[in-house]
Design a protein around this motif. Sequence first.
Motif, PDB file in Angstrom:
ATOM      1  N   LYS A  85       0.966  -7.209   3.041  1.00  0.00           N
ATOM      2  CA  LYS A  85       0.176  -7.634   1.883  1.00  0.00           C
ATOM      3  C   LYS A  85      -1.186  -8.191   2.273  1.00  0.00           C
ATOM      4  O   LYS A  85      -2.175  -7.968   1.584  1.00  0.00           O
ATOM      5  N   GLU A  86      -1.249  -8.916   3.385  1.00  0.00           N
ATOM      6  CA  GLU A  86      -2.517  -9.500   3.826  1.00  0.00           C
ATOM      7  C   GLU A  86      -3.493  -8.408   4.262  1.00  0.00           C
ATOM      8  O   GLU A  86      -4.685  -8.482   3.969  1.00  0.00           O
ATOM      9  N   GLN A  87      -2.995  -7.402   4.974  1.00  0.00           N
ATOM     10  CA  GLN A  87      -3.863  -6.304   5.402  1.00  0.00           C
ATOM     11  C   GLN A  87      -4.399  -5.539   4.194  1.00  0.00           C
ATOM     12  O   GLN A  87      -5.571  -5.167   4.166  1.00  0.00           O
ATOM     13  N   ILE A  88      -3.551  -5.318   3.217  1.00  0.00           N
ATOM     14  CA  ILE A  88      -3.971  -4.611   2.012  1.00  0.00           C
ATOM     15  C   ILE A  88      -5.012  -5.441   1.256  1.00  0.00           C
ATOM     16  O   ILE A  88      -6.066  -4.929   0.863  1.00  0.00           O
ATOM     17  N   ALA A  89      -4.743  -6.718   1.072  1.00  0.00           N
ATOM     18  CA  ALA A  89      -5.668  -7.594   0.345  1.00  0.00           C
ATOM     19  C   ALA A  89      -7.040  -7.625   1.007  1.00  0.00           C
ATOM     20  O   ALA A  89      -8.065  -7.713   0.325  1.00  0.00           O
ATOM     21  N   ALA A  90      -7.082  -7.526   2.330  1.00  0.00           N
ATOM     22  CA  ALA A  90      -8.339  -7.596   3.066  1.00  0.00           C
ATOM     23  C   ALA A  90      -9.247  -6.388   2.815  1.00  0.00           C
ATOM     24  O   ALA A  90     -10.460  -6.483   3.004  1.00  0.00           O
ATOM     25  N   VAL A  91      -8.694  -5.254   2.389  1.00  0.00           N
ATOM     26  CA  VAL A  91      -9.527  -4.061   2.171  1.00  0.00           C
ATOM     27  C   VAL A  91      -9.816  -3.790   0.695  1.00  0.00           C
ATOM     28  O   VAL A  91     -10.659  -2.955   0.372  1.00  0.00           O
ATOM     29  N   LEU A  92      -9.124  -4.473  -0.209  1.00  0.00           N
ATOM     30  CA  LEU A  92      -9.365  -4.269  -1.635  1.00  0.00           C
ATOM     31  C   LEU A  92     -10.667  -4.953  -2.050  1.00  0.00           C
ATOM     32  O   LEU A  92     -11.031  -5.989  -1.492  1.00  0.00           O
ATOM     33  N   PRO A  93     -11.360  -4.392  -3.041  1.00  0.00           N
ATOM     34  CA  PRO A  93     -12.605  -5.030  -3.493  1.00  0.00           C
ATOM     35  C   PRO A  93     -12.320  -6.346  -4.212  1.00  0.00           C
ATOM     36  O   PRO A  93     -11.235  -6.537  -4.774  1.00  0.00           O
ATOM     37  N   CYS A  94     -13.304  -7.225  -4.197  1.00  0.00           N
ATOM     38  CA  CYS A  94     -13.162  -8.496  -4.907  1.00  0.00           C
ATOM     39  C   CYS A  94     -13.173  -8.223  -6.412  1.00  0.00           C
ATOM     40  O   CYS A  94     -13.575  -7.151  -6.868  1.00  0.00           O
ATOM     41  N   GLU A  95     -12.727  -9.203  -7.191  1.00  0.00           N
ATOM     42  CA  GLU A  95     -12.632  -9.035  -8.644  1.00  0.00           C
ATOM     43  C   GLU A  95     -13.985  -8.713  -9.273  1.00  0.00           C
ATOM     44  O   GLU A  95     -14.067  -7.895 -10.191  1.00  0.00           O
ATOM     45  N   ALA A  96     -15.045  -9.336  -8.788  1.00  0.00           N
ATOM     46  CA  ALA A  96     -16.377  -9.064  -9.347  1.00  0.00           C
ATOM     47  C   ALA A  96     -16.780  -7.609  -9.100  1.00  0.00           C
ATOM     48  O   ALA A  96     -17.321  -6.955  -9.992  1.00  0.00           O
ATOM     49  N   ARG A  97     -16.500  -7.077  -7.912  1.00  0.00           N
ATOM     50  CA  ARG A  97     -16.871  -5.688  -7.607  1.00  0.00           C
ATOM     51  C   ARG A  97     -16.046  -4.714  -8.429  1.00  0.00           C
ATOM     52  O   ARG A  97     -16.526  -3.639  -8.819  1.00  0.00           O
ATOM     53  N   LYS A  98     -14.799  -5.044  -8.716  1.00  0.00           N
ATOM     54  CA  LYS A  98     -13.948  -4.179  -9.527  1.00  0.00           C
ATOM     55  C   LYS A  98     -14.549  -3.949 -10.911  1.00  0.00           C
ATOM     56  O   LYS A  98     -14.321  -2.914 -11.521  1.00  0.00           O
ATOM     57  N   LYS A  99     -15.351  -4.883 -11.396  1.00  0.00           N
ATOM     58  CA  LYS A  99     -15.954  -4.782 -12.727  1.00  0.00           C
ATOM     59  C   LYS A  99     -17.234  -3.951 -12.739  1.00  0.00           C
ATOM     60  O   LYS A  99     -17.802  -3.708 -13.789  1.00  0.00           O
ATOM     61  N   GLU A 100     -17.674  -3.510 -11.559  1.00  0.00           N
ATOM     62  CA  GLU A 100     -18.948  -2.791 -11.455  1.00  0.00           C
ATOM     63  C   GLU A 100     -18.795  -1.275 -11.367  1.00  0.00           C
ATOM     64  O   GLU A 100     -19.778  -0.575 -11.160  1.00  0.00           O
ATOM     65  N   GLY A 101     -17.599  -0.749 -11.492  1.00  0.00           N
ATOM     66  CA  GLY A 101     -17.415   0.695 -11.431  1.00  0.00           C
ATOM     67  C   GLY A 101     -16.746   1.149 -10.156  1.00  0.00           C
ATOM     68  O   GLY A 101     -16.215   0.350  -9.386  1.00  0.00           O
ATOM     69  N   ALA A 102     -16.781   2.453  -9.931  1.00  0.00           N
ATOM     70  CA  ALA A 102     -16.055   3.076  -8.829  1.00  0.00           C
ATOM     71  C   ALA A 102     -16.485   2.536  -7.460  1.00  0.00           C
ATOM     72  O   ALA A 102     -17.670   2.294  -7.224  1.00  0.00           O
ATOM     73  N   VAL A 103     -15.484   2.399  -6.579  1.00  0.00           N
ATOM     74  CA  VAL A 103     -15.738   1.898  -5.230  1.00  0.00           C
ATOM     75  C   VAL A 103     -14.691   2.484  -4.278  1.00  0.00           C
ATOM     76  O   VAL A 103     -13.538   2.688  -4.651  1.00  0.00           O
TER      77      VAL A 103
END
Length: 162
Positions: free
Chosen positions: A10-28
């Motif tokens: 879970k920690e490795q996965i969390a480290a590569v996911l975009p932050c909540e603010a970036r998730k609101k800005e479109g595709a990444v």
Amino acid sequence: MLSTTGIPDKEQIAAVLPCEARKKEGAVAIIECYQEIPCNPCADACLRGAITVDPIHERPKLDAEKCNGCGICLTHCPGLAIVVTDYQYSETEALLKLPYEFSPLPQEGELLAGCNREGKPIVDVKVLRAQRSANKTHVLWLAVPKEQVDEVRFVRRKEAKA
């Protein structure tokens, strides 16, 4: 370092996911390349300079602010370790662009079993588009419930009911 199963924790996965603010800005792009190996086709393919691999044996690093989610990196990754997610696709679904190298390609509108990193089916996903690529890493555009989009990393055809 990956566990002996090859499945990130879970920690490795969390480290590569975009932050909540970036998730609101479109595709990444999301780069789930957890091993340090000499490889950089994703960085070479990125026209925006959003991916760096320095030195060559380090894991790729994504500058999410430069990434526009185009998916060129996804088709160039030999390890199929990149997906592109648009968390803002709709109120209930996210758009997940997933690399796909099997034949035949699923058809638009087809329902597939969305599987987690362990290969276990967790949710039905709908094929929005099957995009062919010249380098044979095709891209499936999938509508995935927002609650599961960060877990779906594979798809398989659904089992026929007897």
